[in-house]
Design a protein around this motif. Structure first.
Motif, PDB file in Angstrom:
ATOM      1  N   GLU A 140       0.778  -1.369  -0.153  1.00 34.12           N
ATOM      2  CA  GLU A 140      -0.138   0.097   0.072  1.00 34.12           C
ATOM      3  C   GLU A 140       0.784   1.306   0.088  1.00 34.12           C
ATOM      4  OE1 GLU A 140      -2.763   1.881   3.354  1.00 34.12           O
ATOM      5  OE2 GLU A 140      -3.549  -0.045   2.500  1.00 34.12           O
ATOM      6  N   LYS A 141       2.005   1.302   0.676  1.00 39.31           N
ATOM      7  CA  LYS A 141       2.745   2.390   0.909  1.00 39.31           C
ATOM      8  C   LYS A 141       4.029   2.356  -0.463  1.00 39.31           C
ATOM      9  CE  LYS A 141       3.194   5.073   3.798  1.00 39.31           C
ATOM     10  NZ  LYS A 141       2.942   6.535   3.939  1.00 39.31           N
ATOM     11  N   GLY A 142       4.161   1.241  -1.147  1.00 41.64           N
ATOM     12  CA  GLY A 142       5.194   1.232  -1.968  1.00 41.64           C
ATOM     13  C   GLY A 142       4.912   1.556  -3.255  1.00 41.64           C
ATOM     14  N   LEU A 143       5.884   1.845  -4.099  1.00 40.97           N
ATOM     15  CA  LEU A 143       5.660   1.958  -5.696  1.00 40.97           C
ATOM     16  C   LEU A 143       6.197   0.798  -6.408  1.00 40.97           C
ATOM     17  CD1 LEU A 143       7.283   5.597  -6.115  1.00 40.97           C
ATOM     18  CD2 LEU A 143       4.834   4.883  -6.518  1.00 40.97           C
ATOM     19  N   VAL A 168      12.984   6.586  -2.903  1.00 45.78           N
ATOM     20  CA  VAL A 168      11.985   7.545  -2.620  1.00 45.78           C
ATOM     21  C   VAL A 168      11.650   7.384  -0.984  1.00 45.78           C
ATOM     22  CG1 VAL A 168       9.417   7.921  -2.972  1.00 45.78           C
ATOM     23  CG2 VAL A 168      11.029   7.121  -4.750  1.00 45.78           C
ATOM     24  N   ILE A 169      11.571   8.446  -0.393  1.00 45.29           N
ATOM     25  CA  ILE A 169      11.530   8.299   1.121  1.00 45.29           C
ATOM     26  C   ILE A 169      10.390   9.136   1.466  1.00 45.29           C
ATOM     27  CG2 ILE A 169      12.809   8.956   3.147  1.00 45.29           C
ATOM     28  CD1 ILE A 169      15.391   8.787   1.847  1.00 45.29           C
ATOM     29  N   ASP A 170       9.523   8.707   2.212  1.00 41.81           N
ATOM     30  CA  ASP A 170       8.340   9.467   2.735  1.00 41.81           C
ATOM     31  C   ASP A 170       8.658  10.284   4.018  1.00 41.81           C
ATOM     32  OD1 ASP A 170       5.764  10.184   3.400  1.00 41.81           O
ATOM     33  OD2 ASP A 170       4.815   8.557   3.423  1.00 41.81           O
ATOM     34  N   ARG A 219      10.662   3.285  -1.960  1.00 42.68           N
ATOM     35  CA  ARG A 219      11.136   2.413  -3.069  1.00 42.68           C
ATOM     36  C   ARG A 219      12.658   2.393  -2.812  1.00 42.68           C
ATOM     37  NH1 ARG A 219      10.130   4.747  -8.933  1.00 42.68           N
ATOM     38  NH2 ARG A 219      11.710   5.996  -8.346  1.00 42.68           N
ATOM     39  N   HIS A 220      13.263   1.320  -2.964  1.00 37.00           N
ATOM     40  CA  HIS A 220      14.568   1.355  -2.900  1.00 37.00           C
ATOM     41  C   HIS A 220      15.190   1.554  -4.118  1.00 37.00           C
ATOM     42  CE1 HIS A 220      18.489  -0.575  -0.758  1.00 37.00           C
ATOM     43  NE2 HIS A 220      18.699   0.728  -0.999  1.00 37.00           N
ATOM     44  N   GLY A 221      16.112   2.811  -4.327  1.00 33.00           N
ATOM     45  CA  GLY A 221      16.795   2.577  -5.685  1.00 33.00           C
ATOM     46  C   GLY A 221      18.301   2.888  -5.535  1.00 33.00           C
TER      47      GLY A 221
END
Length: 227
Positions: free
Chosen positions: A166-169, A207-209, A219-221
């Motif tokens: 739900e929180k991820g991309l 990506v960090i909330d 998302r870990h990039g």
């Protein structure tokens, strides 16, 4: 059209032509420290419409406000001292930070979510373009699925395979990303490609909330995590 540029010494005339295209609602492709991005001027309603039509995305989290300085982030997003210090440690770099959008930003973007992603990439061409424009670029990662597949006026978009919580991309497969600027010429709607003449890594940003009590990974990039 491709303009070949020198990173760190981009021709001011090319930057001005790029800015004119953006202000008139056109789309410009440019390199970042991860992969290629396509952007429009935040102040251009036509540009935002063109970018959304090209992308095919419905989730605003795929779009990013690309800024050239941290002070610019505070003009468009709610930014407290803790968030400021966290971002300051990681910029410029391959990170997108999710923040609460200010009311004026929500209205300009006409977004359903109250959050927006912001980024300051570590690439001289994208930073020079943002500085010359004097406002954030609304941007999205260039993907092969944006290439026209059916007829002269249609756009084809296929949701990348993969799952997200739900929180991820959803992940973007590496094969969806471009290396050379010339490869983007087949994407419809791009008025100009700023090409440094070098191949880019086929990476996505981390990506960090920052709207939660503690920074949360979405998302870990390319950007290391935890930090």
């Amino acid at each position: 059209m491709i303009e070949y540029v020198v990173p760190g010494n981009t021709d001011p005339r090319v930057l001005e032509r790029s800015c004119q295209i953006l202000r008139e609602g056109g789309l410009v492709a440019f390199p970042t420290d991860t992969s290629w991005s396509i952007g429009c001027a935040l102040s251009s309603k036509q540009g935002i419409q063109n970018l959304r039509r090209l992308s095919g995305e419905r989730d605003e989290r795929h779009f990013t406000l690309l800024c050239h300085h941290i002070s610019q982030i505070g003009e468009y997003c709610s930014l407290n001292n803790s968030q400021f210090r966290f971002i300051k440690r990681l910029i410029p770099g391959p990170y997108v930070f999710i923040l609460r959008a200010l009311l004026g930003t929500e209205k300009v973007l006409d977004i359903r979510r109250k959050e927006v992603g912001v980024r300051i990439p570590h690439h001289p061409v994208s930073l020079a373009l943002g500085e010359a424009l004097g406002e954030p670029l609304y941007s999205i990662t260039a993907k092969r699925s944006m290439i026209r597949r059916e007829g002269p006026d249609s756009f084809y978009y296929e949701e990348p395979s993969g799952s997200a919580d739900e929180k991820g991309l959803p992940p973007i497969p590496e094969e969806e990303l471009f290396e050379g600027g010339w490869e983007l010429e087949d994407i419809p709607g791009i008025a100009l490609i700023l090409d440094p003449g070098e191949e880019l890594p086929r990476w996505v940003s981390t990506v960090i909330d920052l709207t939660t009590e503690e920074p949360t990974l979405i998302r870990h990039g390319a950007g290391p995590w935890p930090v």
